[in-house]
Design a protein around this motif. Sequence first.
Motif, PDB file in Angstrom:
ATOM      1  N   ALA A   1      -7.789  -1.559  -8.299  1.00 31.02           N
ATOM      2  CA  ALA A   1      -8.901  -0.935  -9.025  1.00 31.02           C
ATOM      3  C   ALA A   1     -10.206  -1.090  -8.262  1.00 31.02           C
ATOM      4  O   ALA A   1     -11.152  -0.317  -8.463  1.00 31.02           O
ATOM      5  CB  ALA A   1      -9.023  -1.547 -10.415  1.00 31.02           C
ATOM      6  N   ARG A   2     -10.274  -2.088  -7.380  1.00 27.64           N
ATOM      7  CA  ARG A   2     -11.489  -2.331  -6.592  1.00 27.64           C
ATOM      8  C   ARG A   2     -11.387  -1.741  -5.183  1.00 27.64           C
ATOM      9  O   ARG A   2     -12.238  -2.027  -4.329  1.00 27.64           O
ATOM     10  CB  ARG A   2     -11.745  -3.837  -6.480  1.00 27.64           C
ATOM     11  CG  ARG A   2     -11.876  -4.557  -7.809  1.00 27.64           C
ATOM     12  CD  ARG A   2     -12.438  -5.968  -7.624  1.00 27.64           C
ATOM     13  NE  ARG A   2     -11.596  -6.773  -6.754  1.00 27.64           N
ATOM     14  CZ  ARG A   2     -10.646  -7.596  -7.176  1.00 27.64           C
ATOM     15  NH1 ARG A   2     -10.401  -7.703  -8.481  1.00 27.64           N
ATOM     16  NH2 ARG A   2      -9.932  -8.316  -6.334  1.00 27.64           N
ATOM     17  N   ALA A   3     -10.367  -0.929  -4.940  1.00 28.16           N
ATOM     18  CA  ALA A   3     -10.141  -0.398  -3.591  1.00 28.16           C
ATOM     19  C   ALA A   3     -11.280   0.520  -3.161  1.00 28.16           C
ATOM     20  O   ALA A   3     -11.636   1.450  -3.893  1.00 28.16           O
ATOM     21  CB  ALA A   3      -8.822   0.370  -3.550  1.00 28.16           C
ATOM     22  N   PRO A   4     -11.871   0.282  -1.971  1.00 27.07           N
ATOM     23  CA  PRO A   4     -12.922   1.164  -1.458  1.00 27.07           C
ATOM     24  C   PRO A   4     -12.305   2.362  -0.739  1.00 27.07           C
ATOM     25  O   PRO A   4     -12.165   2.379   0.486  1.00 27.07           O
ATOM     26  CB  PRO A   4     -13.681   0.264  -0.488  1.00 27.07           C
ATOM     27  CG  PRO A   4     -12.631  -0.680   0.020  1.00 27.07           C
ATOM     28  CD  PRO A   4     -11.647  -0.890  -1.106  1.00 27.07           C
ATOM     29  N   GLY A   5     -11.896   3.349  -1.484  1.00 24.84           N
ATOM     30  CA  GLY A   5     -11.223   4.499  -0.892  1.00 24.84           C
ATOM     31  C   GLY A   5      -9.778   4.574  -1.344  1.00 24.84           C
ATOM     32  O   GLY A   5      -9.461   4.363  -2.513  1.00 24.84           O
TER      33      GLY A   5
ATOM     34  N   HIS B   1      -5.627   0.446   1.025  1.00 25.97           N
ATOM     35  CA  HIS B   1      -6.153  -0.872   0.673  1.00 25.97           C
ATOM     36  C   HIS B   1      -5.004  -1.851   0.437  1.00 25.97           C
ATOM     37  O   HIS B   1      -5.063  -3.010   0.872  1.00 25.97           O
ATOM     38  CB  HIS B   1      -7.024  -0.752  -0.577  1.00 25.97           C
ATOM     39  CG  HIS B   1      -7.754  -2.006  -0.928  1.00 25.97           C
ATOM     40  ND1 HIS B   1      -8.722  -2.570  -0.123  1.00 25.97           N
ATOM     41  CD2 HIS B   1      -7.650  -2.827  -2.024  1.00 25.97           C
ATOM     42  CE1 HIS B   1      -9.197  -3.668  -0.688  1.00 25.97           C
ATOM     43  NE2 HIS B   1      -8.555  -3.858  -1.836  1.00 25.97           N
ATOM     44  N   ALA B   2      -3.959  -1.379  -0.253  1.00 28.50           N
ATOM     45  CA  ALA B   2      -2.793  -2.232  -0.495  1.00 28.50           C
ATOM     46  C   ALA B   2      -2.118  -2.611   0.819  1.00 28.50           C
ATOM     47  O   ALA B   2      -1.698  -3.756   0.998  1.00 28.50           O
ATOM     48  CB  ALA B   2      -1.805  -1.514  -1.405  1.00 28.50           C
ATOM     49  N   LEU B   3      -2.013  -1.669   1.747  1.00 25.23           N
ATOM     50  CA  LEU B   3      -1.383  -1.956   3.034  1.00 25.23           C
ATOM     51  C   LEU B   3      -2.122  -3.065   3.766  1.00 25.23           C
ATOM     52  O   LEU B   3      -1.502  -4.001   4.280  1.00 25.23           O
ATOM     53  CB  LEU B   3      -1.345  -0.689   3.893  1.00 25.23           C
ATOM     54  CG  LEU B   3      -0.777  -0.851   5.307  1.00 25.23           C
ATOM     55  CD1 LEU B   3       0.684  -1.292   5.265  1.00 25.23           C
ATOM     56  CD2 LEU B   3      -0.934   0.441   6.099  1.00 25.23           C
ATOM     57  N   ARG B   4      -3.449  -2.983   3.770  1.00 24.95           N
ATOM     58  CA  ARG B   4      -4.257  -3.970   4.504  1.00 24.95           C
ATOM     59  C   ARG B   4      -4.268  -5.330   3.821  1.00 24.95           C
ATOM     60  O   ARG B   4      -4.091  -6.365   4.467  1.00 24.95           O
ATOM     61  CB  ARG B   4      -5.699  -3.462   4.662  1.00 24.95           C
ATOM     62  CG  ARG B   4      -5.878  -2.262   5.539  1.00 24.95           C
ATOM     63  CD  ARG B   4      -7.362  -2.049   5.825  1.00 24.95           C
ATOM     64  NE  ARG B   4      -8.157  -1.918   4.599  1.00 24.95           N
ATOM     65  CZ  ARG B   4      -8.389  -0.776   3.969  1.00 24.95           C
ATOM     66  NH1 ARG B   4      -7.865   0.356   4.443  1.00 24.95           N
ATOM     67  NH2 ARG B   4      -9.146  -0.739   2.883  1.00 24.95           N
TER      68      ARG B   4
END
Length: 267
Positions: free
Chosen positions: A104-108, A113-116
């Motif tokens: 929910a806090r992913a910037p983009g 974001h999950a991968l990183r």
Amino acid sequence: MNGFPWAAFGAGLAAAAGAALAVMLVTFGVALVKGVHRVVDVAWGLAFATVALVSYGMSAGHGDGGRRLLVTVLTVVWGLRLAGHIARRGRGHGEDARYEKLLARAPGSRNAHALRTVYLLQGALVWLVSLPVQAAQYVPGPVSWTGAAGAALWLVGLVFEAVGDFQLAVFRADPANEGRIMDRGLWSWTRHPNYFGDFCVWWGLFVIVCDDPAAAAVSVVAPLVMSWLLIAGSGKRLLERHMAGRPGYAEYQARTSGFLPRPPRRS
């Protein structure tokens, strides 16, 4: 006795890193197809098992055969049991609340974001925490009493994990326990028998390496990191924060050890 084969160990480290990365990238692909990232929790145990098998293959011609087989079997048994348990526990459920909150806090892009922050990070942790397993493959000389002590500590850990997980699953399966705090069996001796079990497993695997001081020095960071994750990182601390508002949990905390097992305090 020949010395520790550093060059071969370095090649093994690279192969193990590639194996951990491959497991996480395959799991990421599965997550995209299924639409949930909780599958990465299943991959955690599978990645350790894969690293152990790859390290065993890479170390052929080096180290003691008995120690190589011992640490490989112990790691694979632990990893497959954990993966199977998490897969059964998550069957039929949607996304894990932890990953919902994170994404929910992913910037983009949520998936990028999950991968990183999940898959690549967990792959790096698998490689780091498995250093004792990797180093043990190259230790020359037969297994001594130290190895036997390490295997015994591993067994204590596996029992705490497996029995604790089973007791909790049986408790949750009973509708009469809805909303209640699990405080029976091993859960009356420690609030986290599964985390304590993990702690023993990885310190046990480290002890098996201690026949060789150089290998022990290289890999001691692994059980230290795992201990931090279990106690102060993403394990005990976060779970207790989540449970803090549950009715009866404060009383459970007051009478039950937070980590190391001991008899419950009297009310």
